[in-house]
Design an enzyme around this catalytic site. Structure first.
Site, PDB file in Angstrom:
ATOM      1  N   ASP A 161       0.814  -1.212   0.000  1.00 42.03           N
ATOM      2  CA  ASP A 161       0.000   0.000   0.000  1.00 42.03           C
ATOM      3  C   ASP A 161       0.855   1.273   0.000  1.00 42.03           C
ATOM      4  OD1 ASP A 161      -2.357   1.393  -0.002  1.00 42.03           O
ATOM      5  OD2 ASP A 161      -2.647   1.293   2.163  1.00 42.03           O
TER       6      ASP A 161
ATOM      7  N   HIS B 285       3.481   3.051  -8.898  1.00 43.69           N
ATOM      8  CA  HIS B 285       3.213   1.625  -9.119  1.00 43.69           C
ATOM      9  C   HIS B 285       4.453   0.932  -9.692  1.00 43.69           C
ATOM     10  CE1 HIS B 285      -0.848   2.052  -7.869  1.00 43.69           C
ATOM     11  NE2 HIS B 285      -1.260   2.732  -8.921  1.00 43.69           N
TER      12      HIS B 285
ATOM     13  N   LEU C 270      10.819 -20.374  -4.350  1.00 41.76           N
ATOM     14  CA  LEU C 270       9.788 -19.516  -3.756  1.00 41.76           C
ATOM     15  C   LEU C 270       8.484 -19.571  -4.570  1.00 41.76           C
ATOM     16  CD1 LEU C 270       9.132 -17.157  -1.699  1.00 41.76           C
ATOM     17  CD2 LEU C 270       9.733 -15.628  -3.589  1.00 41.76           C
TER      18      LEU C 270
HETATM   19  C1  LIG Z   1       1.821  -7.870  -9.722  1.00 44.06           C
HETATM   20  C2  LIG Z   1       2.675  -6.695  -9.848  1.00 44.06           C
HETATM   21  C3  LIG Z   1       3.587  -6.707 -10.947  1.00 44.06           C
HETATM   22  C4  LIG Z   1       2.586  -5.660  -8.996  1.00 44.06           C
HETATM   23  C5  LIG Z   1       3.519  -4.562  -8.981  1.00 44.06           C
HETATM   24  C6  LIG Z   1       2.847  -3.211  -8.881  1.00 44.06           C
HETATM   25  C7  LIG Z   1       2.171  -2.980  -7.598  1.00 44.06           C
HETATM   26  C8  LIG Z   1       2.991  -2.931  -6.378  1.00 44.06           C
HETATM   27  C9  LIG Z   1       0.838  -2.839  -7.615  1.00 44.06           C
HETATM   28  C10 LIG Z   1       0.019  -2.554  -6.453  1.00 44.06           C
HETATM   29  C11 LIG Z   1      -1.112  -1.664  -6.851  1.00 44.06           C
HETATM   30  C12 LIG Z   1      -1.849  -1.102  -5.720  1.00 44.06           C
HETATM   31  C13 LIG Z   1      -3.317  -1.109  -5.848  1.00 44.06           C
HETATM   32  C14 LIG Z   1      -1.188  -0.607  -4.646  1.00 44.06           C
HETATM   33  C15 LIG Z   1      -1.808   0.011  -3.476  1.00 44.06           C
HETATM   34  O1  LIG Z   1      -1.325   1.328  -3.318  1.00 44.06           O
HETATM   35  P1  LIG Z   1      -2.312   2.487  -3.712  1.00 44.06           P
HETATM   36  O2  LIG Z   1      -2.293   2.648  -5.195  1.00 44.06           O
HETATM   37  O3  LIG Z   1      -3.645   2.189  -3.118  1.00 44.06           O
HETATM   38  O4  LIG Z   1      -1.641   3.742  -3.057  1.00 44.06           O
HETATM   39  P2  LIG Z   1      -2.343   4.769  -2.071  1.00 44.06           P
HETATM   40  O5  LIG Z   1      -2.722   3.963  -0.861  1.00 44.06           O
HETATM   41  O6  LIG Z   1      -1.255   5.749  -1.805  1.00 44.06           O
HETATM   42  O7  LIG Z   1      -3.520   5.365  -2.783  1.00 44.06           O
END
Ligand SMILES: CC(C)=CCC/C(C)=C/CC/C(C)=C/COP(=O)(O)OP(=O)(O)O
Length: 303
Positions: free
Chosen positions: A73, A90, A189
């Site tokens: 997150d 991301h 893993l």
């Molecule tokens: C499978 C793969 C290749 C993943 C890599 C990319 C990745 C870490 C994706 C997670 C996307 C996500 C919804 C994150 C949550 O933070 P948020 O966007 O909700 O951030 P915020 O809490 O600041 O709004």
């Protein structure tokens, strides 16, 4: 396998020491060609060092969790704070996820499950959704490629996905299927990626499957118990389906509909740092915290 003094040696000193030892053995094998000798030496060193390498200070091998789950997150907040597009956050998250997988493999963790996209994330702006889907497709494609192992330092990872695939782009689902198929025999893993996943979704799909088996006469109502339900959850692909430790980054202290059934006795760890800035030392801190917990599973003392 154990080498004398291995725990005390520095990684560089250790390599040098092992190199000397194994060169001595190799020189006895006069009949081998030079290239082959070098190749065997590299392989052997990699195996010995990985298995024996001392864990970061403060971590005990015998108390390592088998399964770590991560709610990744804070990507968007991290990017916004820096005046960058959310997509950059991301992409940084993707880098951190790959690093957590590498470290998990190195430290003997068996399963790493990550929440990449929840069933609720569809309400995000269209541009962000497009960027996320193409990022997933990019990463998942590499998992299915022949040289995935080369990209992943040869840690022989297996990749599985959980979540409702029916709403994901077809091209992405195709790559997910390929990645699962190509890595299914790998013994390293096990990375489980939640894509269009939620804990409630998982319970719902398990319920549907059980009800349909009852309807078809494959199961009786009396057969339904916790073990059976667990076997119907999407984590049933893993040898260790239940997370020992859940890490959530970015200071939020919620489960947010992640693996609701599986997390019943999981230890929770909330890190202040946002996911893109979660580093090796933060992972170590989370694991140290886990190793200090007194796990009783509702009953007697566990360790
Ligand atoms: C499978 C793969 C290749 C993943 C890599 C990319 C990745 C870490 C994706 C997670 C996307 C996500 C919804 C994150 C949550 O933070 P948020 O966007 O909700 O951030 P915020 O809490 O600041 O709004």
């Amino acid at each position: 396998m154990a080498e004398e003094g291995i725990e005390k040696a520095s990684p560089a000193g250790l390599k040098e020491e092992l190199l000397q030892k194994h060169m001595a053995v190799m020189t006895a094998e006069e009949s081998l060609r030079e290239g082959l000798k070098a190749e065997l030496l590299e392989k052997h060193m990699a195996a010995v060092i990985t298995a024996e390498e001392a864990l970061p200070e403060g971590l005990k091998a015998e108390l390592m969790p088998k399964h770590v789950a991560v709610i990744m997150d804070g990507n968007r907040r991290w990017a916004r704070e820096r005046g960058m597009a959310v997509e950059v956050g991301h992409r940084e998250g993707r880098r951190v996820m790959a690093e957590l997988a590498r470290l998990s493999s190195l430290w003997g963790i068996k399963v790493l499950s990550v929440f990449a996209f929840s069933t609720e994330n569809w309400t995000r702006p269209r541009e962000e959704l497009e960027a996320l889907m193409s990022l997933y497709e990019e990463v998942v494609t590499t998992y299915g490629e022949e040289d995935f192992e080369r990209h992943n330092s040869g840690y022989n990872a297996r990749v599985s996905f959980m979540g409702d695939r029916s709403k994901l782009p077809e091209s992405l689902v195709e790559k997910m299927n390929i990645a699962e198929e190509k890595t299914k025999a790998n013994k390293g893993l096990h990375i489980i990626i939640g894509l269009n996943y939620s804990g409630r979704y998982d319970i719902m799909q398990a319920t549907r499957s059980i009800v349909s088996k009852v309807k078809d006469g494959i199961l009786q109502i009396e057969d339904i118990n916790e073990k059976l339900i667990s076997e119907e959850m999407e984590t049933n692909c893993a040898e260790f389906p239940v997370p020992d430790l859940l890490i959530r980054t970015s200071g939020e202290q919620r489960i947010s509909n992640f693996m609701l059934w599986q997390l019943a006795y999981t230890e929770l760890y909330f890190a202040e740092k946002k996911f893109p800035e979660f580093e090796e030392e933060d992972y170590v801190e989370a694991l140290i915290s886990f190793q200090k917990r007194d796990r009783r599973f509702g009953g007697m003392k566990y360790k």
